[in-house]
Write a protein that holds these residues in place. Structure first.
Motif, PDB file in Angstrom:
ATOM      1  N   SER A   1       0.826  -1.211   0.000  1.00  0.00           N
ATOM      2  CA  SER A   1       0.000   0.000   0.000  1.00  0.00           C
ATOM      3  C   SER A   1       0.862   1.264   0.000  1.00  0.00           C
ATOM      4  CB  SER A   1      -0.982  -0.001   1.173  1.00  0.00           C
ATOM      5  OG  SER A   1      -0.314   0.034   2.399  1.00  0.00           O
ATOM      6  N   ILE A   2       1.887   1.292   0.828  1.00  0.00           N
ATOM      7  CA  ILE A   2       2.787   2.457   0.869  1.00  0.00           C
ATOM      8  C   ILE A   2       3.444   2.663  -0.492  1.00  0.00           C
ATOM      9  CG2 ILE A   2       4.994   3.256   1.804  1.00  0.00           C
ATOM     10  CD1 ILE A   2       2.843   3.801   3.763  1.00  0.00           C
ATOM     11  N   SER A   3       3.868   1.573  -1.122  1.00  0.00           N
ATOM     12  CA  SER A   3       4.537   1.702  -2.419  1.00  0.00           C
ATOM     13  C   SER A   3       3.606   2.258  -3.491  1.00  0.00           C
ATOM     14  CB  SER A   3       5.121   0.362  -2.875  1.00  0.00           C
ATOM     15  OG  SER A   3       4.088  -0.521  -3.286  1.00  0.00           O
ATOM     16  N   LEU A   4       2.295   2.094  -3.292  1.00  0.00           N
ATOM     17  CA  LEU A   4       1.304   2.594  -4.242  1.00  0.00           C
ATOM     18  C   LEU A   4       0.807   4.000  -3.891  1.00  0.00           C
ATOM     19  CD1 LEU A   4      -0.788  -0.681  -4.562  1.00  0.00           C
ATOM     20  CD2 LEU A   4       0.727   0.300  -6.306  1.00  0.00           C
ATOM     21  N   GLY A   5       1.339   4.558  -2.796  1.00  0.00           N
ATOM     22  CA  GLY A   5       0.891   5.869  -2.361  1.00  0.00           C
ATOM     23  C   GLY A   5      -0.396   5.828  -1.551  1.00  0.00           C
ATOM     24  N   CYS A   6      -0.776   4.650  -1.105  1.00  0.00           N
ATOM     25  CA  CYS A   6      -1.973   4.468  -0.277  1.00  0.00           C
ATOM     26  C   CYS A   6      -1.542   4.453   1.185  1.00  0.00           C
ATOM     27  CB  CYS A   6      -2.660   3.154  -0.650  1.00  0.00           C
ATOM     28  SG  CYS A   6      -4.070   2.724   0.387  1.00  0.00           S
ATOM     29  N   LYS A   7      -2.226   5.189   2.014  1.00  0.00           N
ATOM     30  CA  LYS A   7      -1.895   5.189   3.437  1.00  0.00           C
ATOM     31  C   LYS A   7      -2.166   3.809   4.034  1.00  0.00           C
ATOM     32  CE  LYS A   7      -2.802  10.083   3.865  1.00  0.00           C
ATOM     33  NZ  LYS A   7      -3.524  11.137   4.573  1.00  0.00           N
ATOM     34  N   THR A   8      -1.444   3.492   5.118  1.00  0.00           N
ATOM     35  CA  THR A   8      -1.612   2.187   5.742  1.00  0.00           C
ATOM     36  C   THR A   8      -1.627   2.296   7.254  1.00  0.00           C
ATOM     37  OG1 THR A   8      -0.886  -0.125   5.639  1.00  0.00           O
ATOM     38  CG2 THR A   8       0.837   1.524   5.840  1.00  0.00           C
TER      39      THR A   8
ATOM     40  N   VAL B   1      -9.124   3.452  16.008  1.00  0.00           N
ATOM     41  CA  VAL B   1     -10.053   4.318  15.274  1.00  0.00           C
ATOM     42  C   VAL B   1      -9.511   5.742  15.211  1.00  0.00           C
ATOM     43  CG1 VAL B   1     -12.374   5.324  15.285  1.00  0.00           C
ATOM     44  CG2 VAL B   1     -12.064   2.875  15.753  1.00  0.00           C
ATOM     45  N   GLU B   2      -8.987   6.231  16.320  1.00  0.00           N
ATOM     46  CA  GLU B   2      -8.418   7.580  16.357  1.00  0.00           C
ATOM     47  C   GLU B   2      -7.275   7.719  15.352  1.00  0.00           C
ATOM     48  OE1 GLU B   2      -5.638   9.883  19.535  1.00  0.00           O
ATOM     49  OE2 GLU B   2      -7.450   8.967  20.364  1.00  0.00           O
ATOM     50  N   LYS B   3      -6.363   6.762  15.344  1.00  0.00           N
ATOM     51  CA  LYS B   3      -5.217   6.828  14.433  1.00  0.00           C
ATOM     52  C   LYS B   3      -5.647   6.667  12.976  1.00  0.00           C
ATOM     53  CE  LYS B   3      -1.529   5.382  17.542  1.00  0.00           C
ATOM     54  NZ  LYS B   3      -0.247   4.692  17.501  1.00  0.00           N
ATOM     55  N   ILE B   4      -6.605   5.789  12.730  1.00  0.00           N
ATOM     56  CA  ILE B   4      -7.104   5.574  11.369  1.00  0.00           C
ATOM     57  C   ILE B   4      -7.750   6.847  10.852  1.00  0.00           C
ATOM     58  CG2 ILE B   4      -8.881   4.351  10.039  1.00  0.00           C
ATOM     59  CD1 ILE B   4      -8.142   1.854  11.823  1.00  0.00           C
ATOM     60  N   GLU B   5      -8.587   7.460  11.668  1.00  0.00           N
ATOM     61  CA  GLU B   5      -9.258   8.694  11.220  1.00  0.00           C
ATOM     62  C   GLU B   5      -8.256   9.829  11.023  1.00  0.00           C
ATOM     63  OE1 GLU B   5     -12.828   9.120  13.778  1.00  0.00           O
ATOM     64  OE2 GLU B   5     -13.813   8.548  11.887  1.00  0.00           O
ATOM     65  N   ARG B   6      -7.220   9.877  11.849  1.00  0.00           N
ATOM     66  CA  ARG B   6      -6.188  10.897  11.673  1.00  0.00           C
ATOM     67  C   ARG B   6      -5.501  10.715  10.320  1.00  0.00           C
ATOM     68  NH1 ARG B   6      -2.291   9.996  15.775  1.00  0.00           N
ATOM     69  NH2 ARG B   6      -3.924  10.550  17.236  1.00  0.00           N
ATOM     70  N   LEU B   7      -5.178   9.469   9.982  1.00  0.00           N
ATOM     71  CA  LEU B   7      -4.558   9.212   8.679  1.00  0.00           C
ATOM     72  C   LEU B   7      -5.494   9.610   7.528  1.00  0.00           C
ATOM     73  CD1 LEU B   7      -2.817   5.748   9.184  1.00  0.00           C
ATOM     74  CD2 LEU B   7      -1.696   7.870   8.472  1.00  0.00           C
ATOM     75  N   LEU B   8      -6.754   9.276   7.657  1.00  0.00           N
ATOM     76  CA  LEU B   8      -7.712   9.588   6.597  1.00  0.00           C
ATOM     77  C   LEU B   8      -7.915  11.082   6.423  1.00  0.00           C
ATOM     78  CD1 LEU B   8     -10.399   6.844   7.246  1.00  0.00           C
ATOM     79  CD2 LEU B   8      -8.963   7.075   5.199  1.00  0.00           C
ATOM     80  N   ASN B   9      -7.782  11.835   7.515  1.00  0.00           N
ATOM     81  CA  ASN B   9      -8.034  13.279   7.457  1.00  0.00           C
ATOM     82  C   ASN B   9      -6.805  14.113   7.185  1.00  0.00           C
ATOM     83  OD1 ASN B   9     -10.817  13.024   7.909  1.00  0.00           O
ATOM     84  ND2 ASN B   9     -10.484  12.794  10.090  1.00  0.00           N
ATOM     85  N   ASP B  10      -5.616  13.527   7.183  1.00  0.00           N
ATOM     86  CA  ASP B  10      -4.379  14.276   6.891  1.00  0.00           C
ATOM     87  C   ASP B  10      -4.263  14.568   5.416  1.00  0.00           C
ATOM     88  OD1 ASP B  10      -3.452  14.640   9.409  1.00  0.00           O
ATOM     89  OD2 ASP B  10      -1.925  13.075   9.329  1.00  0.00           O
TER      90      ASP B  10
ATOM     91  N   PRO C   1       7.023   7.531   5.714  1.00  0.00           N
ATOM     92  CA  PRO C   1       6.577   8.867   6.136  1.00  0.00           C
ATOM     93  C   PRO C   1       5.416   8.774   7.130  1.00  0.00           C
ATOM     94  CG  PRO C   1       6.788   8.762   3.741  1.00  0.00           C
ATOM     95  CD  PRO C   1       6.959   7.366   4.259  1.00  0.00           C
ATOM     96  N   LYS C   2       5.486   9.565   8.183  1.00  0.00           N
ATOM     97  CA  LYS C   2       4.483   9.530   9.257  1.00  0.00           C
ATOM     98  C   LYS C   2       3.094   9.940   8.775  1.00  0.00           C
ATOM     99  CE  LYS C   2       7.484   8.254  12.277  1.00  0.00           C
ATOM    100  NZ  LYS C   2       7.849   6.879  12.086  1.00  0.00           N
ATOM    101  N   ASN C   3       3.021  10.743   7.723  1.00  0.00           N
ATOM    102  CA  ASN C   3       1.705  11.125   7.214  1.00  0.00           C
ATOM    103  C   ASN C   3       1.099  10.040   6.331  1.00  0.00           C
ATOM    104  OD1 ASN C   3       3.509  11.500   5.052  1.00  0.00           O
ATOM    105  ND2 ASN C   3       2.225  13.101   4.166  1.00  0.00           N
ATOM    106  N   MET C   4       1.868   8.976   6.067  1.00  0.00           N
ATOM    107  CA  MET C   4       1.387   7.886   5.220  1.00  0.00           C
ATOM    108  C   MET C   4       1.067   6.614   6.002  1.00  0.00           C
ATOM    109  SD  MET C   4       1.058   8.874   2.140  1.00  0.00           S
ATOM    110  CE  MET C   4       0.901   7.329   1.266  1.00  0.00           C
ATOM    111  N   CYS C   5       1.584   6.506   7.213  1.00  0.00           N
ATOM    112  CA  CYS C   5       1.330   5.262   7.944  1.00  0.00           C
ATOM    113  C   CYS C   5       1.342   5.483   9.451  1.00  0.00           C
ATOM    114  CB  CYS C   5       2.328   4.186   7.557  1.00  0.00           C
ATOM    115  SG  CYS C   5       3.968   4.392   8.251  1.00  0.00           S
TER     116      CYS C   5
END
Length: 165
Positions: free
Chosen positions: A86-93, A156-165, A110-114
């Motif tokens: 996923s990271i290699s494709l530019g998808c957050k994980t 859930v908190e960490k997942i939503e943070r990734l989705l909203n960054d 990168p911290k904004n990606m995973c």
């Protein structure tokens, strides 16, 4: 994951999925094509079944899962290749780790990606760094015990943070 020691009890995934769908998120599950029926049965145990989709019937090759991942906003996986794909494709994980710690597997990305969560901190045996198909001495309900302490709220908190960054 292909190794049973790196897979939590499905009941834990059900709790996480129920929390995410209650917040409006749609979930696509994937696995080997041969496990499609098992995923259908699992989905029937969930609260918001209309927000959960089974991709396994279409997943004939790893390239199918890679294609699915390339279209996703975020990938949630245990300690498996899908985190790296996923990271290699530019998808957050978001990684869920038991026997290994997340920083070993995802700490260079990168911290904004995973992000990740480590389970089993209260157990003397964690992290054990076992990577084999062999059994773990600490079994709960047929599954490795380290995942039993998964903090769903923090996930859930960490997942939503990734989705909203």
């Amino acid at each position: 994951s292909s190794s049973p020691i790196r897979n939590p009890n499905p009941k834990i995934f059900a709790i996480l999925i129920n929390e995410l769908t209650a917040k409006g998120h749609k979930i696509v599950l994937t696995d080997m094509h041969q496990r499609a029926q098992t995923l259908d049965i699992f989905i029937k145990t969930l609260k918001d079944q209309d927000k959960v989709f089974n991709f396994a019937p279409q997943s004939l090759e790893i390239s199918d899962t890679i294609g699915l991942t390339s279209l996703s906003k975020l990938c949630i996986a245990t300690d498996s290749a899908l985190n790296h794909i996923s990271i290699s494709l530019g998808c957050k994980t978001f990684g869920i780790f038991g026997p290994f710690t997340g920083d070993i597997r995802l700490g260079t990305y990168p911290k904004n990606m995973c992000d990740w969560i480590d389970c089993g901190k209260e157990l003397d045996c964690c992290p054990c760094f076992k990577h084999s198909m062999g059994p773990c001495e600490h079994i709960a309900d047929g599954h490795v015990k380290c995942y039993e302490s998964l903090d769903i709220g923090l996930c859930v908190e960490k997942i939503e943070r990734l989705l909203n960054d």
